[in-house]
Design a protein around this motif. Structure first.
Motif, PDB file in Angstrom:
ATOM      1  N   ASP A 188       0.883  -1.249  -0.019  1.00 18.38           N
ATOM      2  CA  ASP A 188       0.034   0.006   0.022  1.00 18.38           C
ATOM      3  C   ASP A 188       0.723   1.221   0.295  1.00 18.38           C
ATOM      4  N   GLU A 189       0.147   2.458   0.559  1.00 26.31           N
ATOM      5  CA  GLU A 189       0.908   3.569   0.251  1.00 26.31           C
ATOM      6  C   GLU A 189       2.289   3.865   1.180  1.00 26.31           C
ATOM      7  N   TYR A 190       2.215   2.663   2.260  1.00 21.40           N
ATOM      8  CA  TYR A 190       3.404   2.799   3.085  1.00 21.40           C
ATOM      9  C   TYR A 190       4.433   1.756   2.993  1.00 21.40           C
ATOM     10  N   GLY A 191       4.502   1.287   1.818  1.00 22.58           N
ATOM     11  CA  GLY A 191       5.554   0.585   1.365  1.00 22.58           C
ATOM     12  C   GLY A 191       5.802   0.746  -0.059  1.00 22.58           C
ATOM     13  N   GLY A 192       7.057  -0.081  -0.612  1.00 16.67           N
ATOM     14  CA  GLY A 192       7.539   0.193  -1.751  1.00 16.67           C
ATOM     15  C   GLY A 192       8.831   0.972  -1.993  1.00 16.67           C
ATOM     16  N   ASP A 193       8.742   2.170  -2.660  1.00 15.42           N
ATOM     17  CA  ASP A 193      10.067   2.694  -2.781  1.00 15.42           C
ATOM     18  C   ASP A 193      10.370   3.804  -1.406  1.00 15.42           C
ATOM     19  N   VAL A 194      11.380   4.335  -1.349  1.00 16.40           N
ATOM     20  CA  VAL A 194      11.756   5.122  -0.116  1.00 16.40           C
ATOM     21  C   VAL A 194      10.712   6.021   0.234  1.00 16.40           C
ATOM     22  N   ASN A 195      10.249   6.979  -0.727  1.00 17.73           N
ATOM     23  CA  ASN A 195       9.290   7.761  -0.427  1.00 17.73           C
ATOM     24  C   ASN A 195       8.071   7.395   0.369  1.00 17.73           C
ATOM     25  N   SER A 196       7.446   5.987  -0.320  1.00 14.96           N
ATOM     26  CA  SER A 196       6.652   5.336   0.438  1.00 14.96           C
ATOM     27  C   SER A 196       6.827   5.046   1.895  1.00 14.96           C
ATOM     28  N   ARG A 197       8.281   4.388   2.008  1.00  7.22           N
ATOM     29  CA  ARG A 197       8.347   3.831   3.391  1.00  7.22           C
ATOM     30  C   ARG A 197       8.638   4.926   4.440  1.00  7.22           C
ATOM     31  N   ILE A 198       8.719   5.994   3.955  1.00  7.53           N
ATOM     32  CA  ILE A 198       9.156   7.455   4.891  1.00  7.53           C
ATOM     33  C   ILE A 198       7.683   8.041   5.331  1.00  7.53           C
ATOM     34  N   ARG A 199       6.555   7.706   4.517  1.00  9.47           N
ATOM     35  CA  ARG A 199       5.217   8.384   4.650  1.00  9.47           C
ATOM     36  C   ARG A 199       4.677   8.245   6.246  1.00  9.47           C
ATOM     37  N   ILE A 200       4.895   7.164   6.638  1.00  3.20           N
ATOM     38  CA  ILE A 200       4.663   7.097   8.428  1.00  3.20           C
ATOM     39  C   ILE A 200       5.517   8.254   9.037  1.00  3.20           C
ATOM     40  N   HIS A 201       6.843   8.367   8.661  1.00  5.27           N
ATOM     41  CA  HIS A 201       7.807   9.103   9.387  1.00  5.27           C
ATOM     42  C   HIS A 201       7.154  10.848   9.094  1.00  5.27           C
TER      43      HIS A 201
END
Length: 332
Positions: A188-201
């Motif tokens: 989902d939007e919280y996984g994948g490329d680095v921009n998605s992985r830092i969404r929660i941050h």
């Protein structure tokens, strides 16, 4: 003037020198994470004389599910505030600035400590804690609740009188688990490329800012490389650091990812400097470097060579409370 003794001033915080005591767990809390006399005495001893400009308190859990270990300090309830006020005052009385580090252990937590099943970005093994139970994948609603808990913890930090708050995303804990592709397998939007992985941050940073206001300093500790095949690398962390600065982080504190605060085969002092040096070139906010620094001369050299803006000295200060005094006197 010595590089280490030079003051540092940002829009939100003034530091008397460049020396930082990074967060180090003491397991000295009492009951369900309350401040104990032992903790107060420990930080009074470490801060005595004000030789360390910035003291970052050991990681404190934002909710029961995110508690990492027995004896860990709590920032999870309003009833924690009174004890934390005493802790902030003891450090500030010596002339040092005091920052609270807030954390959720995620998949590094254990049912034995929390009484609750561990959770993480994905139901995958934690590369740092391979013996632990596989965490349950967080739902989007769960993520929203954790973000609220970070914001509430930051509010308590401010109410307790600290000079700033540090969001923990290093050493294989929850936010670091989202950052690393080793543990974040979400689609989902919280996984994948680095921009998605830092969404929660970015969502945590916004919620924390909303809770503490524009003038309260926010730091973020980033596990900037995993040193494991398929894990995070410095290029990911440059992208992240730039996004964090834009989102409102005031100081970025660099450490390791899934290998913790150590680096494989490191022999030199300040062994994370390739990470801090690369990140420092890309951001305008101060960067903290820690990692095996035991000599004032080594700290001085790292600053002189523009590897970082602030130097964290951990284990040697943990063992010897007079180290900072001697370092300052040596360089004066």
């Amino acid at each position: 003037m010595s590089y280490l003794l030079k003051p540092l001033k940002t829009k939100k915080i003034e530091l008397t020198n460049r020396l930082v005591m990074p967060p180090m767990a003491t397991a000295k809390s009492q009951g369900d994470g309350k401040v104990s006399e032992e903790i107060l005495n420990y930080y009074q001893e470490k801060s005595e004389g004000g030789y360390i400009s910035l003291i970052i308190i050991e990681h404190s859990f934002i909710n029961q599910q995110g508690k990492a270990s027995n004896g860990q300090l709590s920032i999870a309830q309003d009833s924690d505030i009174e004890g934390l006020k005493k802790l902030a005052k003891i450090i500030q009385k010596s002339g040092s600035k005091a920052v609270m580090q807030i954390n959720h252990a995620g998949g590094a937590a254990t049912r034995e400590v929390t009484g609750i099943a561990p959770v993480g970005p994905s139901a995958t093994e934690n590369p740092r804690f391979k013996d632990r139970e596989i965490p349950q994948e967080l739902s989007k609603e769960d993520i929203k609740n954790i973000i609220k808990d970070f914001a509430e913890a930051a509010r308590r930090t401010k109410e307790a009188g600290f000079d700033g708050v540090e969001i923990h995303s290093a050493h294989g804990y929850l936010l670091n688990q989202f950052f690393s592709p080793l543990s974040n397998k979400r689609t989902d939007e919280y996984g994948g490329d680095v921009n998605s992985r830092i969404r929660i941050h970015l969502e945590v940073i916004k919620a924390v800012k909303d809770a503490v206001g524009e003038d309260f300093p926010i730091l973020l500790r980033l596990g900037a490389a995993d040193y494991i095949e398929g894990g995070t690398v410095v290029e990911d962390s440059i992208v992240a650091a730039k996004a964090f600065e834009k989102a409102g982080i005031d100081i970025i504190d660099i450490s390791g990812g899934f290998l913790g605060y150590v680096m494989p085969n490191a022999t030199e002092q300040g062994y994370f400097y390739p990470l801090t040096e690369a990140i420092k070139k890309e951001v305008s906010i101060p960067v903290i470097l820690t990692g095996g620094i035991v000599d004032a001369e080594a700290a001085e050299k790292l600053l002189a060579e523009d590897k970082a803006d602030l130097i964290g000295v951990g284990r040697v200060i943990f063992k010897d409370s007079t180290w900072a005094k001697r370092a300052v006197e040596t360089l004066s």
